[in-house]
Design an enzyme around this catalytic site. Structure first.
Site, PDB file in Angstrom:
ATOM      1  N   LYS A  21      70.396   9.190  50.450  1.00  8.61           N
ATOM      2  CA  LYS A  21      69.570  10.250  51.037  1.00  8.61           C
ATOM      3  C   LYS A  21      68.187   9.713  51.427  1.00  8.61           C
ATOM      4  CE  LYS A  21      68.275  13.885  48.344  1.00  8.61           C
ATOM      5  NZ  LYS A  21      66.808  13.978  48.277  1.00  8.61           N
ATOM      6  N   ASP A 314      65.852  10.659  39.384  1.00  8.16           N
ATOM      7  CA  ASP A 314      66.793  11.695  39.830  1.00  8.16           C
ATOM      8  C   ASP A 314      68.087  11.697  39.014  1.00  8.16           C
ATOM      9  OD1 ASP A 314      64.911  12.375  41.728  1.00  8.16           O
ATOM     10  OD2 ASP A 314      65.839  11.168  43.316  1.00  8.16           O
ATOM     11  N   ARG A 387      71.099  18.627  41.937  1.00  2.82           N
ATOM     12  CA  ARG A 387      71.392  17.724  40.814  1.00  2.82           C
ATOM     13  C   ARG A 387      71.763  18.503  39.547  1.00  2.82           C
ATOM     14  NH1 ARG A 387      71.108  13.250  43.548  1.00  2.82           N
ATOM     15  NH2 ARG A 387      69.345  12.936  44.943  1.00  2.82           N
TER      16      ARG A 387
END
Ligand code: SPQ
Length: 428
Positions: A21, A314, A387
């Site tokens: 991404k 992340d 997420r």
């Protein structure tokens, strides 16, 4: 509402996770800034990256999408047109923050806004250093939140010491530095992902990086090139954890980006004694890739903190789930940044894993997890955060009983084929 009942299936097979991404966003941004044609291979067709494409189309840049191939044709920033509409960045912090740096040095007036989650994410961390460069940025609550209005102007280079490790802040300053007079210097105490620095070089710019100091001379002209986007390690992370915690499993992932500023999860999995092989394809590539194989593992708890945090920020939601299956205690610390992501990821992870019976507590800067725990079914929320949604779905693979998830659609932000990949790997 999505109901998941995988009956503790094993996962076996090979997948290729979608494009990275962070790199996909940057490929379009750099292609739009550069002169000439840029071709991108392996582009992520996630909603966030499509928002970036949409913004540049509104600026008059010619962008053609054909499957995962993208072609950008531009004659450079000076040819962009002032958009009549607001630039809408959706759920994407990367689009909003990097665009701010790019737009600050144009000769255009632009207005940018995003969804409700973007409306809560701090923008002054980017706007303040840009203002030091001379940028004219106005926004809600004294320039803190979207909508943001940018009056492009001439910029001066700055020497900036980052108060938080953030690739978005660093990248916004470097992108503004392209149009600034003088040499822009950014100092980081902990290294954040370096895709912007690597891509500046790929597009022909000269960037110096030494011991946490990035310096870069303004006025350099970028030239269109070919960008190969590797698979996203932040997406692979969900299946690395799935393979390690599901019974009798072996998952192979090809073409996974293993840029060392992103690959902290590999170090943590090794530290936790996961049964994993990493075979690097080409170390010299602009963004190195590897084939990663993960098998059902007997894991031990660990401490995750300090300089590794920006290298796996992340991945912390899914690492928290992993820790519920490890023997002993796992401590995650120095991760306050999780509070300003798509949602407060410390609170969200702790609340949702607790609903499944995990032994997990929030701390000021992370969480403490004791394992192993047999998780049970439950009704979970994603908070509109991709997420958190994917963490809930991977948890459902190992629960006694079914898991319901309120909003699974948000997963399309970064991993549109996520559930297809689960189906591919689950043995019927
Ligand atoms: O783009 P967005 O919404 O900020 O995405 C996230 C994510 O989970 O996908 C964070 F919520 O990734 C960021 C990452 O946390 C992407 C990014 C980048 O591409 O530069 C850098 C990190 O953010 P930061 O604030 O540490 O710079």
């Amino acid at each position: 509402m999505k109901t998941m009942n995988y009956n503790k299936a094993s996962l076996n097979g090979t997948i290729q996770v979608p494009g990275d991404k962070s790199i996909s966003h940057r490929s379009v941004m750099f292609g739009a800034i550069a002169q000439g044609v840029t071709t991108v291979e392996g582009f992520l067709l996630g909603e966030d990256c499509l928002s970036t494409i949409d913004c540049f189309r509104k600026l008059g840049v010619q962008i053609d999408v054909d499957g995962n191939n993208v072609r950008i044709e531009s004659v450079g920033i000076d040819a962009w047109r002032e958009p009549a509409e607001v630039l809408y960045t959706g759920n994407s912090g990367t689009t909003t923050r990097l665009m701010l740096g790019i737009l600050a040095g144009t000769n255009l007036h632009t207005v940018m806004t995003g969804d409700a989650s973007i409306g809560k994410r701090p923008m002054r961390r980017v706007a303040d250093p840009l203002r030091l460069m001379g940028a004219q940025i106005a926004g809600r609550d004294q320039g803190q939140f979207t909508p943001l209005a940018i009056q492009g102007t001439k910029l001066q280079a700055i020497d900036y010491t980052m108060p938080v490790a953030s690739a978005q802040v660093k990248s916004a300053i470097l992108l503004a530095g392209l149009r600034a007079e003088g040499t822009t210097i950014v100092r980081e105490s902990e290294t954040s992902r370096d895709h912007t620095e690597r891509m500046l070089r790929q597009f022909g710019a000269q960037v110096d990086v030494t011991e946490g100091v990035v310096s870069f001379k303004g006025g350099q002209v970028l030239t269109g090139t070919h960008v190969k986007v590797p698979g996203d390690i932040s997406s692979a992370a969900f299946f690395l954890v799935a393979g390690a915690i599901a019974p009798d499993s072996e998952i192979v992932m090809t073409n996974v980006g293993v840029n060392e500023t992103r690959a902290g999860i590999i170090d943590v999995l090794r530290e936790m004694e996961a049964d994993m092989d990493v075979v690097i394809d080409d170390e010299q590539a602009a963004e190195p890739t590897a084939t990663v194989t993960i098998r059902t593992s007997s894991l031990k708890g660990t401490t995750i903190g300090g300089a590794i945090i920006p290298r796996l920020i992340d991945e912390i939601p899914i690492l928290a789930l992993l820790a519920t299956q490890a023997n002993g205690q796992t401590i995650i610390r120095d991760a306050e940044e999780l509070k300003v992501k798509e949602t407060n990821r410390i609170d969200a992870v702790v609340a949702e894993l607790k609903k499944l019976g995990a032994d997990i507590e929030a701390t000021d800067d992370g969480m403490i997890i004791n394992g192993p725990t047999q998780l049970h079914g439950g009704s979970l929320k994603s908070y509109g955060d991709h997420r958190i949604g994917m963490m809930a779905a991977i948890a459902a693979l190992i629960t006694d009983g079914e898991v319901e998830l309120d909003d699974a659609e948000c997963i399309a932000v970064s991993y549109p084929t996520f559930f297809e990949h689960i189906e591919t790997l689950v043995k019927k």
